[in-house]
Design a protein around this motif. Structure first.
Motif, PDB file in Angstrom:
ATOM      1  N   ARG A 176      65.043  27.623  65.601  1.00  0.00           N
ATOM      2  CA  ARG A 176      66.374  28.205  65.390  1.00  0.00           C
ATOM      3  C   ARG A 176      66.752  29.212  66.465  1.00  0.00           C
ATOM      4  O   ARG A 176      67.796  29.842  66.399  1.00  0.00           O
ATOM      5  CB  ARG A 176      66.427  28.899  64.009  1.00  0.00           C
ATOM      6  CG  ARG A 176      66.297  27.940  62.834  1.00  0.00           C
ATOM      7  CD  ARG A 176      67.474  26.951  62.753  1.00  0.00           C
ATOM      8  NE  ARG A 176      67.321  25.991  61.664  1.00  0.00           N
ATOM      9  CZ  ARG A 176      66.776  24.791  61.803  1.00  0.00           C
ATOM     10  NH1 ARG A 176      66.342  24.400  62.994  1.00  0.00           N
ATOM     11  NH2 ARG A 176      66.676  23.965  60.777  1.00  0.00           N
ATOM     12  N   ASP A 177      65.845  29.406  67.400  1.00  0.00           N
ATOM     13  CA  ASP A 177      66.130  30.359  68.477  1.00  0.00           C
ATOM     14  C   ASP A 177      65.589  29.787  69.786  1.00  0.00           C
ATOM     15  O   ASP A 177      64.381  29.743  70.006  1.00  0.00           O
ATOM     16  CB  ASP A 177      65.466  31.702  68.162  1.00  0.00           C
ATOM     17  CG  ASP A 177      65.970  32.820  69.083  1.00  0.00           C
ATOM     18  OD1 ASP A 177      66.586  32.484  70.136  1.00  0.00           O
ATOM     19  OD2 ASP A 177      65.741  33.994  68.749  1.00  0.00           O
ATOM     20  N   LYS A 198      73.480  22.148  73.661  1.00  0.00           N
ATOM     21  CA  LYS A 198      74.320  23.088  72.907  1.00  0.00           C
ATOM     22  C   LYS A 198      75.231  22.376  71.912  1.00  0.00           C
ATOM     23  O   LYS A 198      75.488  22.881  70.818  1.00  0.00           O
ATOM     24  CB  LYS A 198      75.183  23.900  73.869  1.00  0.00           C
ATOM     25  CG  LYS A 198      74.413  24.999  74.602  1.00  0.00           C
ATOM     26  CD  LYS A 198      75.373  25.812  75.468  1.00  0.00           C
ATOM     27  CE  LYS A 198      74.695  27.055  76.041  1.00  0.00           C
ATOM     28  NZ  LYS A 198      75.565  27.717  77.047  1.00  0.00           N
ATOM     29  N   SER A 199      75.695  21.196  72.329  1.00  0.00           N
ATOM     30  CA  SER A 199      76.666  20.487  71.490  1.00  0.00           C
ATOM     31  C   SER A 199      76.091  20.122  70.126  1.00  0.00           C
ATOM     32  O   SER A 199      76.835  19.810  69.201  1.00  0.00           O
ATOM     33  CB  SER A 199      77.151  19.226  72.202  1.00  0.00           C
ATOM     34  OG  SER A 199      76.149  18.232  72.188  1.00  0.00           O
ATOM     35  N   CYS A 200      74.775  20.110  70.028  1.00  0.00           N
ATOM     36  CA  CYS A 200      74.149  19.699  68.775  1.00  0.00           C
ATOM     37  C   CYS A 200      73.755  20.864  67.888  1.00  0.00           C
ATOM     38  O   CYS A 200      73.296  20.673  66.765  1.00  0.00           O
ATOM     39  CB  CYS A 200      72.893  18.888  69.056  1.00  0.00           C
ATOM     40  SG  CYS A 200      73.234  17.168  69.384  1.00  0.00           S
ATOM     41  N   LEU A 201      73.864  22.049  68.434  1.00  0.00           N
ATOM     42  CA  LEU A 201      73.336  23.184  67.693  1.00  0.00           C
ATOM     43  C   LEU A 201      74.381  23.789  66.762  1.00  0.00           C
ATOM     44  O   LEU A 201      75.498  24.082  67.184  1.00  0.00           O
ATOM     45  CB  LEU A 201      72.860  24.260  68.676  1.00  0.00           C
ATOM     46  CG  LEU A 201      71.837  23.798  69.720  1.00  0.00           C
ATOM     47  CD1 LEU A 201      71.526  24.931  70.690  1.00  0.00           C
ATOM     48  CD2 LEU A 201      70.571  23.310  69.042  1.00  0.00           C
ATOM     49  N   PRO A 202      74.029  23.952  65.519  1.00  0.00           N
ATOM     50  CA  PRO A 202      74.916  24.664  64.601  1.00  0.00           C
ATOM     51  C   PRO A 202      75.024  26.125  65.045  1.00  0.00           C
ATOM     52  O   PRO A 202      74.160  26.622  65.770  1.00  0.00           O
ATOM     53  CB  PRO A 202      74.201  24.556  63.249  1.00  0.00           C
ATOM     54  CG  PRO A 202      72.782  24.235  63.577  1.00  0.00           C
ATOM     55  CD  PRO A 202      72.792  23.510  64.876  1.00  0.00           C
ATOM     56  N   SER A 203      76.064  26.768  64.627  1.00  0.00           N
ATOM     57  CA  SER A 203      76.295  28.122  65.125  1.00  0.00           C
ATOM     58  C   SER A 203      75.211  29.095  64.670  1.00  0.00           C
ATOM     59  O   SER A 203      75.070  30.184  65.209  1.00  0.00           O
ATOM     60  CB  SER A 203      77.666  28.622  64.649  1.00  0.00           C
ATOM     61  OG  SER A 203      77.723  28.559  63.235  1.00  0.00           O
ATOM     62  N   SER A 204      74.446  28.677  63.677  1.00  0.00           N
ATOM     63  CA  SER A 204      73.412  29.580  63.175  1.00  0.00           C
ATOM     64  C   SER A 204      72.220  29.710  64.116  1.00  0.00           C
ATOM     65  O   SER A 204      71.433  30.625  63.997  1.00  0.00           O
ATOM     66  CB  SER A 204      72.920  29.091  61.803  1.00  0.00           C
ATOM     67  OG  SER A 204      72.349  27.799  61.944  1.00  0.00           O
ATOM     68  N   ARG A 206      70.429  30.414  67.674  1.00  0.00           N
ATOM     69  CA  ARG A 206      70.727  31.148  68.893  1.00  0.00           C
ATOM     70  C   ARG A 206      70.208  30.354  70.087  1.00  0.00           C
ATOM     71  O   ARG A 206      69.092  29.832  70.059  1.00  0.00           O
ATOM     72  CB  ARG A 206      70.050  32.515  68.840  1.00  0.00           C
ATOM     73  CG  ARG A 206      70.307  33.348  70.094  1.00  0.00           C
ATOM     74  CD  ARG A 206      69.992  34.796  69.859  1.00  0.00           C
ATOM     75  NE  ARG A 206      68.557  35.043  69.750  1.00  0.00           N
ATOM     76  CZ  ARG A 206      68.003  36.253  70.015  1.00  0.00           C
ATOM     77  NH1 ARG A 206      68.775  37.261  70.381  1.00  0.00           N
ATOM     78  NH2 ARG A 206      66.723  36.426  69.876  1.00  0.00           N
ATOM     79  N   ARG A 208      70.207  30.873  74.267  1.00  0.00           N
ATOM     80  CA  ARG A 208      70.629  31.533  75.497  1.00  0.00           C
ATOM     81  C   ARG A 208      70.206  30.690  76.691  1.00  0.00           C
ATOM     82  O   ARG A 208      69.331  29.828  76.576  1.00  0.00           O
ATOM     83  CB  ARG A 208      69.985  32.917  75.581  1.00  0.00           C
ATOM     84  CG  ARG A 208      70.618  33.918  74.622  1.00  0.00           C
ATOM     85  CD  ARG A 208      69.784  35.156  74.497  1.00  0.00           C
ATOM     86  NE  ARG A 208      68.517  34.877  73.832  1.00  0.00           N
ATOM     87  CZ  ARG A 208      67.565  35.786  73.701  1.00  0.00           C
ATOM     88  NH1 ARG A 208      67.723  36.997  74.196  1.00  0.00           N
ATOM     89  NH2 ARG A 208      66.452  35.486  73.076  1.00  0.00           N
TER      90      ARG A 208
END
Lengths: 357, 357
Positions: A176-177, A198-204, A206, A208
DNA sequence: TCGCTACGCTTAATCGTTTAATCAAGCGCT
DNA sequence: AGCGCTTGATTAAACGATTAAGCGTAGCGA
């Protein structure tokens, strides 16, 4: 020995068979009208003598050399073996030889290299451009292998989708990070890969991004990337856009005492030669170079043949010389090895310094 | 635009200048007798029109294509970028193009690849043979880059001396128990490197050899090499004959909790692309590919030119087609980075409990 | 029987360059 | 003036293949 010192040519073959050179040519190429019987005799004799047409003579007459140029601008690119091998193979299957040209990382030399290839009379050119370089319209047919988001791109791996594979894999493992590691933001390829992740990651979650080149400019070449600190901040997965950087990350983490994959996961891209040789073997995303090369070459040959076709002059106006493949992007494959594992273990182990989010 | 669609040829240039094509040819090549004044006019016009002689026409007439073949039999050899780049550069400087041929690791295909290159009319061939493969006498001029102990070798790095560099470096650091890591004992290159190392060791130091390929055949591909056990037996330095194996050793040791270079040293060979990117950066031995390539190419061009020389027919009998360089072996350079350190610390540190030093 | 086409092969031209052979002119000598 | 030599250019013949055009023969319909 009775093997003749010098290779036989058309006319020698012809006089030996008591026919004209033209007939031999027609028989072997299957173009003109030759009786099947005679054609067979000719083919037999040709095979017997090991006749091979002189490329020089043919090239002079037809204006085609059956040779393609391959220009690889990135200096000492570790992908080179894969690319060269695939292109050579595909080209060879299509009856072409491959002339290499290296522009040694110098952008200006890229033009010179192309020029030289053209002077050598290549029928077409395959370019894997230096990051961001836009390939201008050259006189020759060209196939560009870069990234789908590069204008003028002919065919390439679907780097975006490759990124998605990585993202889903890490997500499935509970990470998740993330820290995404790239080299230079000017590269379309790297941007696509990162964008895909990034396109696959839920906003929850993190995520960078660490760009190595800017980082090195600030801290010196070969400096530490500070991954240990990121790990202590809670990052559980390090996704590099190239195996080279993945390897760097892996060794830096291992050296700092972080256990992979128990405490942190690492992924790369391209399945470079060493990825399967190291311990733990690297989880990575491979591009289907065979297919990409085939597409590039076949698209290129189409343009080349259109070139000589006496067709409508429309073609001269409309038809660009840069080849267009039917499959402009080729899916990548996830190769799961040993550098990725469930994130849960880290959650347990995290406490030392960091916190969980 | 006024740029002509088609490139100018000799006769066009000639009629434009109101001279014969032969004169133009002579003027540009500096061969025949042409007045300096006219020659200058011709050169100027040629430059103005950007005239470039047709390789096809020239090849047909002279029988020389100004193209060399490069055959790299080891599949996806990580040295490929270095080799190809150096050869291409040297060849380019000598006025040659480089046609690549990959035999994909298949020994039988090596012959086929060479055949194809010859069919394409290359003037000569540079071969980096697959381990142990003896290059038979081909019809074309050939330069072989392998190892000084390979019969028929033209030029190569001085692998033996490279080995000595490693040995002395480790000796200086106090190491007295080494593990030498090779892949396959059939490789002349690897044997030379190992032989060089051993040749420098006094009888008091222990040096065993681990051959990866046999080991893998027994224990499965990608298996552990058991380096941890060797370490516990007292081995303090692991000298691999290739960076690829050094990397494998390094990661295996790190993964097993052995700290490099504090507890054990690791060295490699070839200075492959990643060697400086990993942590700790790899101490290795680099070959001077630039020089090797130059030697190979210049030796090759000599044979090629001797080929066309109408000289004594003695040459036909005596002169082998395999090129001989004036410097048959080129010294290697030790690149000390971070994977090697004093052995003393291990002696102290041997007990599991950590301390700093 | 004439004319037309199809067949199967040969003739000859052509691609662009190099190079041996040739030729015209100028110049110095005897 | 005639001879030989040098200079500076031209002519023409390759190199090895492709290909458009030609040509004799035979078959066939009108």
């Amino acid at each position: 020995m009775s093997t003749s010192r010098t290779r036989p040519n058309l006319s020698q073959l012809a006089t030996l068979l008591d026919v004209s050179a033209a007939t031999v040519s027609n028989a072997l190429s299957g173009k003109g009208r030759v009786s099947e019987e005679l054609a067979e005799r000719i083919r037999a004799k040709a095979a017997e003598l090991g006749y091979m047409p002189s490329q020089a003579g043919r090239a002079l007459r037809t204006g085609r050399t059956q040779v393609l140029g391959l220009v690889l601008p990135d200096i000492a690119n570790p992908l080179f073996p894969q690319i060269a091998q695939a292109i050579e193979h595909a080209a060879s299957n299509a009856g072409y030889g491959v002339l290499i040209a290296d522009s040694r990382g110098d952008v200006a030399m890229q033009t010179k290299a192309i020029q030289q290839l053209q002077d050598r009379g290549v029928d077409g050119i395959v370019i894997v451009p230096r990051r961001g370089t836009r390939v201008a319209d050259i006189g020759s047919p060209v196939a560009v292998i870069d990234s789908p988001s590069t204008p003028g791109n002919t065919v390439s791996a679907d780097h975006w989708q490759g990124g998605q594979l990585v993202a889903r894999h890490l997500l499935d493992l509970g990470h998740r990070d993330l820290l995404l590691i790239g080299n230079n933001p000017a590269s379309n390829v790297q941007n696509d890969r990162i964008g895909g992740i990034k396109s696959c990651l839920p906003s929850s979650v993190r995520a960078r991004v660490l760009w190595i080149e800017p980082h090195e400019e600030a801290h010196g070449k070969g400096c530490h990337l500070g991954l240990k600190e990121r790990f202590e901040e809670g990052v559980t997965a390090f996704a590099a856009v190239s195996d080279l950087h993945a390897l760097r990350a892996l060794t830096e983490l291992q050296g700092a005492g972080v256990r992979v994959p128990d405490e942190a996961s690492v992924t790369g891209f391209d399945d470079l030669i060493w990825s399967s040789a190291i311990t733990p073997a690297l989880t990575t995303v491979r591009m289907d170079m065979e297919t990409i090369a085939e597409q590039a070459i076949s698209a290129l040959t189409i343009v080349i043949e259109a070139q000589t076709a006496p067709d409508q002059e429309k073609s001269v106006l409309r038809l660009s010389k840069v080849a267009k493949a039917d499959r402009t992007s080729v899916p990548m494959d996830l190769v799961v090895r040993q550098t990725t594992g469930p994130a849960s273990s880290q959650a347990v182990k995290a406490p030392p310094a960091g916190d969980m989010e």
